[in-house]
Design an enzyme around this catalytic site. Structure first.
Site, mmCIF file in Angstrom:
data_model
loop_
_atom_site.group_PDB
_atom_site.id
_atom_site.type_symbol
_atom_site.label_atom_id
_atom_site.label_comp_id
_atom_site.label_asym_id
_atom_site.label_seq_id
_atom_site.Cartn_x
_atom_site.Cartn_y
_atom_site.Cartn_z
ATOM 1 N N ILE A 46 0.871 -1.169 0.000
ATOM 2 C CA ILE A 46 0.000 0.000 0.000
ATOM 3 C C ILE A 46 0.914 1.226 0.000
ATOM 4 O O ILE A 46 2.048 1.165 0.459
ATOM 5 C CB ILE A 46 -0.986 0.029 1.186
ATOM 6 N N ASP A 47 0.415 2.314 -0.556
ATOM 7 C CA ASP A 47 1.236 3.503 -0.727
ATOM 8 C C ASP A 47 1.767 4.020 0.608
ATOM 9 O O ASP A 47 1.168 3.798 1.664
ATOM 10 C CB ASP A 47 0.430 4.617 -1.404
#
Length: 341
Positions: free
Chosen positions: A143-144
């Site tokens: 995930i970012d």
């Protein structure tokens, strides 16, 4: 260096080629992928009657026994760092963590330290069976940096292969909570006229497009008419904030880079705080009040949180499901928007 020797017998119907026959013959618990077996063959680590066999296409015969020399997992150069982690589940094969916003998942040239992998290496303290022949955590999804929430990481080859297969088959259940500009509405003619956008029963917004790297900004993704990779996002509104913004639940059929952020921006409902895809849109003080407008304007990251994660344990076959509550910054943002003018 002392190597472990795995003896494998070629059984009936395993095919005439060495690489394919070995892939079928090695026991499941050895967790040797085809790509790793190919490397071992090329390196001369596979032998028959003491003679290395380096041709992947070499013919094999039922009953032959091949010895595979396996090196113990190598220590990686990545620095182990004592960084606190919120662990929701851990066993010999995998770990589930709630990643805070601001933490990069994996080291890269620009961020060699302070990442989730740095923290995991310290957390494991050497108690790591190894992935791909190295003593390292197996990152099967990311995930970012500025997205918070749930991640599962493999601690062993067998878990890494099993989890990767589930992500590839799109059987992992992932739901994200986000705050977007505006309120997606099935009655909106603009949305209904947008290519790739449709509504399903219950007012669920479906966005199905091709995604590829942006033509001019290589750090971004973009919706493209041709080429790219197929991507499907679904979302529904959990709560609206005075017609100006909404808390939405998004779930992925595919898992492409920046998928939710790109798709919601494409649909005209970019995420609050998103510096890359959110645009310069601001919330009206008339709708959400001065306090709400300022909270939205000052929010320092994309308002996106990986809230739920469900999958089948790749070793025990137990059905696992996890939830991570909204972090404090998103809770405060939502409270400010609820107050209104």
């Amino acid at each position: 260096m002392v190597k472990d020797i795995l003896n494998v017998e070629i059984g009936p119907g395993m095919g005439p080629r060495l690489d394919k026959a070995l892939a079928a013959a090695v026991p499941e618990e050895a967790a040797l992928s085809r790509s790793r077996l190919a490397r071992l063959i090329a390196e001369g680590a596979v032998s028959r009657e003491g003679t290395p066999v380096t041709d992947q296409k070499a013919k094999v015969t039922e009953g032959e026994i091949y010895a595979i020399a396996l090196e113990p997992p190598k220590a990686v150069e990545t620095l182990a760092q004592d960084i606190p982690l919120e662990v929701l589940w851990e066993d010999a094969d995998l770990i589930v963590v709630n990643k805070p916003a601001g933490m990069v998942t994996h080291p890269a040239p620009g961020t060699p330290e302070g990442t989730l992998v740095n923290a995991l290496l310290h957390h494991f303290g050497g108690n790591l069976s190894g992935v791909g022949g190295q003593a390292r955590p197996g990152i099967v999804h990311r995930i970012d940096k500025d997205t918070s929430g749930l991640l599962v990481v493999a601690k062993s080859d067998r878990a890494h292969h099993g989890l990767a297969a589930q992500f590839e088959a799109h059987t992992v259940h992932r739901h994200y909570l986000a705050v977007c500009h505006g309120i997606p509405d099935a009655a909106d003619p603009r949305l209904r006229g947008t290519r790739g956008v449709s509504f399903e029963h219950g007012g669920i917004l479906k966005i199905a497009t091709q995604l590829a790297r942006h033509k001019t900004d290589r750090q971004k993704q973009a919706v493209v008419a041709n080429g790219g990779r197929h991507a499907v996002t679904r979302t529904h509104v959990v709560e609206g904030f005075h017609g100006a913004a909404a808390l939405i639940d998004c779930w992925l059929e595919t898992g492409r880079t920046h998928q939710i952020r790109v798709h919601m921006s494409y649909a005209g409902h970019g995420l609050l705080g998103d510096p890359t895809y959110g645009g310069k849109r601001k919330l009206s003080e008339k709708a959400v009040g001065a306090h709400g407008a300022e909270a939205a304007r000052a929010f320092p990251r994309q308002a996106l949180h990986a809230a739920t994660l469900g999958f089948i344990h790749p070793v025990t076959e137990e059905e696992l499901s996890f939830e991570a509550p909204l972090p404090a910054d998103m809770q405060a943002l939502i409270e400010s928007l609820r107050r209104g003018a």
